[in-house]
Design a protein around this motif. Structure first.
Motif, PDB file in Angstrom:
ATOM      1  N   VAL A  81       0.863  -1.174   0.000  1.00 19.95           N
ATOM      2  CA  VAL A  81       0.000   0.000   0.000  1.00 19.95           C
ATOM      3  C   VAL A  81       0.902   1.227   0.000  1.00 19.95           C
ATOM      4  O   VAL A  81       1.880   1.293   0.763  1.00 19.95           O
ATOM      5  CB  VAL A  81      -0.925   0.034   1.230  1.00 19.95           C
ATOM      6  CG1 VAL A  81      -1.775   1.301   1.225  1.00 19.95           C
ATOM      7  CG2 VAL A  81      -1.828  -1.193   1.265  1.00 19.95           C
ATOM      8  N   ASN A  82       0.595   2.181  -0.868  1.00 17.94           N
ATOM      9  CA  ASN A  82       1.400   3.398  -0.997  1.00 17.94           C
ATOM     10  C   ASN A  82       0.657   4.594  -0.430  1.00 17.94           C
ATOM     11  O   ASN A  82      -0.554   4.745  -0.633  1.00 17.94           O
ATOM     12  CB  ASN A  82       1.725   3.665  -2.469  1.00 17.94           C
ATOM     13  CG  ASN A  82       2.448   2.500  -3.119  1.00 17.94           C
ATOM     14  OD1 ASN A  82       3.471   2.039  -2.611  1.00 17.94           O
ATOM     15  ND2 ASN A  82       1.908   2.005  -4.230  1.00 17.94           N
ATOM     16  N   PHE A  83       1.394   5.442   0.270  1.00 20.55           N
ATOM     17  CA  PHE A  83       0.860   6.715   0.771  1.00 20.55           C
ATOM     18  C   PHE A  83       1.697   7.840   0.188  1.00 20.55           C
ATOM     19  O   PHE A  83       2.934   7.775   0.201  1.00 20.55           O
ATOM     20  CB  PHE A  83       0.922   6.777   2.298  1.00 20.55           C
ATOM     21  CG  PHE A  83       0.662   8.154   2.857  1.00 20.55           C
ATOM     22  CD1 PHE A  83      -0.630   8.583   3.100  1.00 20.55           C
ATOM     23  CD2 PHE A  83       1.717   9.029   3.129  1.00 20.55           C
ATOM     24  CE1 PHE A  83      -0.876   9.855   3.597  1.00 20.55           C
ATOM     25  CE2 PHE A  83       1.488  10.304   3.634  1.00 20.55           C
ATOM     26  CZ  PHE A  83       0.183  10.719   3.865  1.00 20.55           C
ATOM     27  N   ALA A  84       1.026   8.894  -0.314  1.00 20.42           N
ATOM     28  CA  ALA A  84       1.753  10.043  -0.852  1.00 20.42           C
ATOM     29  C   ALA A  84       0.897  11.291  -0.730  1.00 20.42           C
ATOM     30  O   ALA A  84      -0.324  11.255  -0.944  1.00 20.42           O
ATOM     31  CB  ALA A  84       2.135   9.809  -2.310  1.00 20.42           C
ATOM     32  N   TYR A  85       1.549  12.393  -0.376  1.00 18.05           N
ATOM     33  CA  TYR A  85       0.857  13.681  -0.351  1.00 18.05           C
ATOM     34  C   TYR A  85       0.623  14.176  -1.772  1.00 18.05           C
ATOM     35  O   TYR A  85       1.408  13.892  -2.687  1.00 18.05           O
ATOM     36  CB  TYR A  85       1.678  14.715   0.420  1.00 18.05           C
ATOM     37  CG  TYR A  85       1.621  14.559   1.915  1.00 18.05           C
ATOM     38  CD1 TYR A  85       0.516  15.006   2.634  1.00 18.05           C
ATOM     39  CD2 TYR A  85       2.671  13.961   2.618  1.00 18.05           C
ATOM     40  CE1 TYR A  85       0.451  14.873   4.013  1.00 18.05           C
ATOM     41  CE2 TYR A  85       2.615  13.820   3.997  1.00 18.05           C
ATOM     42  CZ  TYR A  85       1.509  14.275   4.688  1.00 18.05           C
ATOM     43  OH  TYR A  85       1.443  14.131   6.052  1.00 18.05           O
ATOM     44  N   LEU A  86      -0.449  14.934  -1.947  1.00 17.01           N
ATOM     45  CA  LEU A  86      -0.758  15.531  -3.238  1.00 17.01           C
ATOM     46  C   LEU A  86       0.041  16.820  -3.414  1.00 17.01           C
ATOM     47  O   LEU A  86       0.138  17.623  -2.479  1.00 17.01           O
ATOM     48  CB  LEU A  86      -2.251  15.840  -3.330  1.00 17.01           C
ATOM     49  CG  LEU A  86      -3.188  14.628  -3.310  1.00 17.01           C
ATOM     50  CD1 LEU A  86      -4.633  15.090  -3.167  1.00 17.01           C
ATOM     51  CD2 LEU A  86      -3.022  13.803  -4.578  1.00 17.01           C
ATOM     52  N   PRO A  87       0.625  17.050  -4.597  1.00 15.36           N
ATOM     53  CA  PRO A  87       1.395  18.284  -4.820  1.00 15.36           C
ATOM     54  C   PRO A  87       0.597  19.544  -4.533  1.00 15.36           C
ATOM     55  O   PRO A  87       1.136  20.512  -3.965  1.00 15.36           O
ATOM     56  CB  PRO A  87       1.795  18.182  -6.296  1.00 15.36           C
ATOM     57  CG  PRO A  87       1.810  16.708  -6.584  1.00 15.36           C
ATOM     58  CD  PRO A  87       0.694  16.142  -5.759  1.00 15.36           C
ATOM     59  N   ASP A  88      -0.685  19.555  -4.924  1.00 16.78           N
ATOM     60  CA  ASP A  88      -1.501  20.745  -4.671  1.00 16.78           C
ATOM     61  C   ASP A  88      -1.646  21.017  -3.175  1.00 16.78           C
ATOM     62  O   ASP A  88      -1.689  22.184  -2.753  1.00 16.78           O
ATOM     63  CB  ASP A  88      -2.890  20.575  -5.293  1.00 16.78           C
ATOM     64  CG  ASP A  88      -2.859  20.679  -6.816  1.00 16.78           C
ATOM     65  OD1 ASP A  88      -1.802  21.078  -7.350  1.00 16.78           O
ATOM     66  OD2 ASP A  88      -3.874  20.353  -7.453  1.00 16.78           O
ATOM     67  N   TYR A  89      -1.719  19.968  -2.391  1.00 11.23           N
ATOM     68  CA  TYR A  89      -1.840  20.162  -0.946  1.00 11.23           C
ATOM     69  C   TYR A  89      -0.522  20.658  -0.365  1.00 11.23           C
ATOM     70  O   TYR A  89      -0.509  21.563   0.485  1.00 11.23           O
ATOM     71  CB  TYR A  89      -2.249  18.853  -0.263  1.00 11.23           C
ATOM     72  CG  TYR A  89      -2.449  18.998   1.228  1.00 11.23           C
ATOM     73  CD1 TYR A  89      -3.566  19.639   1.742  1.00 11.23           C
ATOM     74  CD2 TYR A  89      -1.514  18.491   2.131  1.00 11.23           C
ATOM     75  CE1 TYR A  89      -3.749  19.794   3.117  1.00 11.23           C
ATOM     76  CE2 TYR A  89      -1.690  18.635   3.505  1.00 11.23           C
ATOM     77  CZ  TYR A  89      -2.811  19.285   3.992  1.00 11.23           C
ATOM     78  OH  TYR A  89      -2.971  19.427   5.347  1.00 11.23           O
ATOM     79  N   LEU A  90       0.578  20.109  -0.813  1.00  9.29           N
ATOM     80  CA  LEU A  90       1.878  20.540  -0.323  1.00  9.29           C
ATOM     81  C   LEU A  90       2.141  22.011  -0.636  1.00  9.29           C
ATOM     82  O   LEU A  90       2.887  22.687   0.081  1.00  9.29           O
ATOM     83  CB  LEU A  90       2.988  19.678  -0.927  1.00  9.29           C
ATOM     84  CG  LEU A  90       3.025  18.210  -0.481  1.00  9.29           C
ATOM     85  CD1 LEU A  90       4.079  17.444  -1.272  1.00  9.29           C
ATOM     86  CD2 LEU A  90       3.312  18.113   1.016  1.00  9.29           C
TER      87      LEU A  90
END
Length: 397
Positions: free
Chosen positions: A34-43
């Motif tokens: 399972v992969n977790f990653a922040y969204l660029p727009d949120y960052l």
């Protein structure tokens, strides 16, 4: 309902919301990862804040294996029989944590929600409407609920229910005891929450309510929901297992000292937090609460971004139910604790001896406010509990 739950097994990705903002994604990878990653727009947002203290903002992808999620998300899942019932309804295995989380992700403790990709981040409908005149708690005890509300005293029993409640007065959870096991547990917990208020620490607000048949439940106001103007906002909350990046199954494994230090570290005033946590542990021992584990201690994030120790919750005397040990070891011991164990605990976490002894006096006064006989206990369970409590309190008097 069942068909809807089963569909979560086939969902490949999920949106993670922090408050009202879509912040990250969870997706299934190859071979059970399972992969977790922040969204660029949120960052890119100036007000972006981490999903969890263990998931700092950044562009790196975090991958877990074996169907597991990062520990913070696993900590959002219900526990005990509620988790087993949910697992059976989804017809999936215990290690399919993303499917389980999707089934309960609309209403979790804190400000994080998890929904299938593209789905709106709404609110799950409450199972209980206290405004109704004919509320029957018995009709909901067998319902498969879709709420990530941990905090069940599982060391005593895995059969208590915590259910969301709708009321014009705010957001609550309703805690119900089994019909036959754990006698007087509702009155037991209500009395100890009242006594805990004498610690001069924040305590979850609670009161006893009855249904149309006279069955009692404990109505607890959610401290992770705050009315701001004319709207309710979600406050971030993390228990000690989440802060320590541990799965819920490890909630009895860390030492009390480790839990206190881990929870105090994110707080703006760590020494104030350490004293508050130390007080909770001492109070638990003096009232015979054997279930102060790592999921029953939390920190809460205020709207201004400051973390502090969360209000006291899930506190009761477990001695009448045959549980006479601390949930977490204090100076290496869970039974027959002496004053030296508590002073060693204080020294380990950096709490001055004078502050520790002051905390003992405060906890003793608060603990003396509970009368187990007045909560319905009698006979040998009452006498055994009273004898043990006298010994404990004499040790710190």
């Amino acid at each position: 309902m069942t068909d809807d739950l089963e569909s979560f097994r086939f969902v490949t990705s999920a949106d993670v919301y922090v408050g009202e903002h879509k912040a990250a994604v969870l997706d299934r990878g190859e071979r059970g990862t399972v992969n977790f990653a922040y969204l660029p727009d949120y960052l890119a947002r100036v007000d972006a804040r981490p999903v969890a203290t263990t998931l700092p903002l950044g562009g790196e992808r975090i991958t877990t294996s074996g169907g597991a999620l990062p520990a913070f998300f696993t900590g959002l899942l219900p526990e005990g029989r509620r988790l087993s019932a949910l697992q059976r309804s989804l017809k999936t295995s215990a290690d399919d944590e993303l499917s389980l989380l999707l089934a309960v992700g609309e209403d979790t403790p804190g400000d994080v929600r998890v929904v299938r990709t593209g789905a709106p981040a709404g609110n799950a409908s409450a199972l209980v409407d206290l405004a109704a005149d004919d509320v029957d708690f018995g009709t909901i005890t067998g319902v498969i609920d879709r709420y990530a509300l941990p905090g069940v005293q599982e060391k005593v029993s895995a059969s208590r229910l915590t259910l969301p409640v709708r009321s014009d007065a705010g957001h609550f959870i309703l805690k119900l005891a089994p019909l036959q096991d754990l006698p007087n547990i509702v009155a037991n917990e209500a009395a100890h929450l009242r006594a805990a208020a004498e610690l001069r620490l924040p305590v979850a607000s609670a009161r006893i309510v009855d249904d149309v048949g006279g069955r009692s439940g404990l109505l607890v106001r959610r401290f992770d929901r705050l009315l701001e103007g004319d709207r309710w906002i979600r406050l971030a909350v993390e228990d000690a297992t989440q802060v320590m990046d541990l799965p819920p199954a490890d909630k009895y494994r860390p030492a009390a000292e480790q839990v206190a230090v881990a929870l105090a570290e994110p707080c703006r005033a760590p020494m104030v937090a350490l004293r508050a946590l130390y007080l909770q542990f001492v109070f638990a021992w003096l009232v015979g609460n054997g279930d102060l584990h790592a999921k029953n201690l939390s920190i809460l994030r205020a709207p201004n971004g400051v973390w502090s120790v969360a209000p006291i919750y899930d506190v009761l005397c477990t001695l009448p139910y045959g549980d006479n040990s601390m949930a977490l070891p204090v100076d290496g011991a869970t039974r027959r604790l002496r004053a030296r164990h508590w002073l060693a605990f204080a020294e380990t976490i950096g709490l001055p001896r004078r502050a520790a002894e002051s905390a003992h006096r405060v906890a003793l006064r608060a603990a003396s406010g509970v009368d187990l006989a007045a909560q319905g206990f009698a006979g040998s369970p009452l006498r055994g509990a009273q004898r043990e409590l006298r010994l404990r309190r004499a040790e710190l008097s």
